[in-house]
Scaffold this motif. Structure first.
Motif, mmCIF file in Angstrom:
data_model
loop_
_atom_site.group_PDB
_atom_site.id
_atom_site.type_symbol
_atom_site.label_atom_id
_atom_site.label_comp_id
_atom_site.label_asym_id
_atom_site.label_seq_id
_atom_site.Cartn_x
_atom_site.Cartn_y
_atom_site.Cartn_z
ATOM 1 N N VAL A 124 -4.598 -5.645 -0.238
ATOM 2 C CA VAL A 124 -4.792 -4.194 -0.248
ATOM 3 C C VAL A 124 -6.039 -3.928 -1.066
ATOM 4 N N ALA B 218 0.824 -1.208 0.000
ATOM 5 C CA ALA B 218 0.000 0.000 0.000
ATOM 6 C C ALA B 218 0.860 1.261 0.000
ATOM 7 N N MET C 24 -7.329 3.341 0.712
ATOM 8 C CA MET C 24 -6.939 1.935 0.729
ATOM 9 C C MET C 24 -7.234 1.343 2.097
ATOM 10 N N ILE D 49 -4.681 5.524 4.387
ATOM 11 C CA ILE D 49 -4.632 4.061 4.387
ATOM 12 C C ILE D 49 -5.097 3.566 5.748
ATOM 13 N N ILE E 289 -6.204 -2.213 4.400
ATOM 14 C CA ILE E 289 -5.377 -3.411 4.513
ATOM 15 C C ILE E 289 -6.151 -4.477 5.274
ATOM 16 N N ILE F 269 -8.161 -1.166 -2.897
ATOM 17 C CA ILE F 269 -7.782 0.116 -3.486
ATOM 18 C C ILE F 269 -9.006 0.772 -4.102
#
Length: 470
Positions: free
Chosen positions: A310, A136, A293, A266, A295, A312
């Protein structure tokens, strides 16, 4: 033909007489105490079912840490083992590189896009949470570099964060105790203050603490220069850092700051995702944000196979494609086992089982009870605080003098952990913390057992501290 168990039990020339001896002689464990290397006497776990595990001597333990945050559906799930075996027989592996695909990976990506918030419709598979986080960060840096902004490579993280065990993810992580003689990236990684707010212990209100954290973040962005920052990475709740919960509104406010300055957000949901907080993903439904993003790993397969991903957003994925340099359009990131078909088949079976059994609903039901019972332990003189959210919690120990991970508090917590293990309960000993993250299938009766054993362990440790034997 001998079974595997029989083969393993047969002595051979030069072979250790027990698994414990073989481990002590040959294995270097993650986060091992190197001062005792070769002398350790490890607990050998040999069987497991439901929320319980059994050691090689036949003793049973209630696993209150879910393996490592990941054993969400519990041990011995036949549907996951069957999915694993069926896919291995059909096709164990083929390369994921380039334009070659497997059906399990394609179908899993489709399901994840349906479960994820907003427009997170593109999935990059990895092998675990660490490789997903690292990917990421690389995607964020590539995103800006391909658009002619290569200087936009800096990353904001936080003290007490934990993002993985690779070179880059350890650099992103902010636990001072984990920083030893390894090397760490400092050129483009920056740490903001730990964002925790414990209303039982803080002199500040949640609003005051939030204002303090936002002012610091704004100042750090100005110091580095917003035009140089690619992304901010944040666990919604800092898990391995000690189950630290930010003040209410923190996630939305930091997300807004990132949007203001064009910084990608993220969300590291390796722990908080896949049911731990009662939802497949917590970013939007719990914390009001739609990250660029997300995780995921751990609970993605309930720990039955190693897999990370990931997720996106379309905005980022489309920008990657549109700005790909004509001379070098290749996305040169990935792993031999990215989207491994066996792991993806298990993840699909895991999602199906979670939905069929309404695991997230169960967590929303028992999670508040779990924390309510654990908070009863605050009456112990050696408990500094109890904190958590649904099925992730932490009991922080102290001698009554100075709080934090000093030698005395850590020795005390280790005693508590040892007494728990003796009584048939496994908690995660980390510094002066007893961290708990039981399988999501846990029921009230086993929650009561966790609290009963912990209470007894705290009483024994408190008596030993009073007697001066710790």
């Amino acid at each position: 033909m001998d079974t595997l168990a029989e083969i393993l039990s047969q002595p051979e020339p030069g072979r250790a007489t027990s698994a414990s001896e073989a481990d002590a002689r040959h294995v270097l464990h993650p986060w091992a105490d190197l001062s005792g290397l070769g002398e350790q006497d490890p607990l050998i776990i040999s069987r497991a079912k439901g929320v319980r595990v059994q050691d090689s001597a036949g003793k049973e333990y209630l696993d209150a840490i879910g393996g490592m945050w990941c054993m969400t559906l519990g041990y011995g799930r036949e549907e996951l083992a069957d999915a694993m075996a069926a896919q291995a027989r059909r096709m164990a592996y083929y390369t994921p590189f380039g334009d070659v695909a497997s059906e399990p990976a394609a179908r899993l990506a489709e399901r994840l896009s349906q479960l994820a918030p907003g427009d997170l419709n593109r999935v990059h598979f990895t092998t675990c949470g660490s490789t997903a986080v690292e990917s990421a960060i690389r995607i964020a840096q590539y995103h800006f570099s391909a658009q002619g902004q290569p200087e936009r490579r800096h990353v904001l993280s936080r003290v007490n964060a934990y993002h993985g065990g690779t070179y880059l993810t350890q650099s992103l992580s902010g636990k001072e105790a984990d920083r030893t003689h390894f090397q760490y990236e400092s050129g483009f990684v920056h740490h903001l203050s730990s964002p925790e707010h414990d209303p039982d212990r803080s002199a500040l209100s949640a609003a005051e603490r939030l204002a303090e954290l936002l002012a610091e973040m704004e100042a750090e962005i100005a110091r580095i220069g917003p035009e140089k920052i690619a992304c901010f990475i944040a666990e919604p709740i800092l898990a391995s850092g000690g189950v630290l919960t930010p003040p209410e509104g923190y996630q939305e406010a930091t997300f807004d700051l990132c949007r203001k300055h064009g910084i990608l957000y993220i969300s590291d949901e390796v722990v908080t995702g896949f049911g731990r907080l009662g939802h497949f993903f917590a970013s939007e439904i719990r914390f009001g944000i739609q990250p660029d993003m997300i995780i995921t790993a751990k609970g993605l397969t309930s720990g039955y196979q190693p897999l990370g991903a990931v997720l996106i957003s379309d905005r980022i994925a489309d920008a990657l494609a549109d700005s790909a340099p004509k001379d070098k359009p290749v996305f040169s990131n990935g792993f031999t086992y990215s989207g491994h078909p066996v792991a993806c088949a298990v993840a699909l079976a895991n999602i199906e089982t979670m939905e069929r059994e309404d695991i997230c609903g169960h967590v929303r039901d028992v999670g508040p009870y779990f924390l309510e019972r654990l908070r009863e332990l605050r009456s112990s003189p050696i408990v500094y605080t109890v904190r958590g959210d649904h099925l992730m919690a932490c009991v922080e120990c102290w001698t009554g003098e100075e709080a934090g991970p000093n030698a005395a508090n850590m020795a005390l917590a280790q005693k508590v952990d040892a007494h728990c293990q003796e009584a048939g309960l496994l908690v995660r000993p980390y510094e002066n913390l007893c961290i708990l993250s039981p399988p999501l299938i846990i029921g009230r009766q086993d929650i009561d057992r966790i609290v009963t054993i912990l209470s007894g362990a705290l009483q024994r440790a408190a008596a030993e501290l009073e007697a001066g034997t710790i």
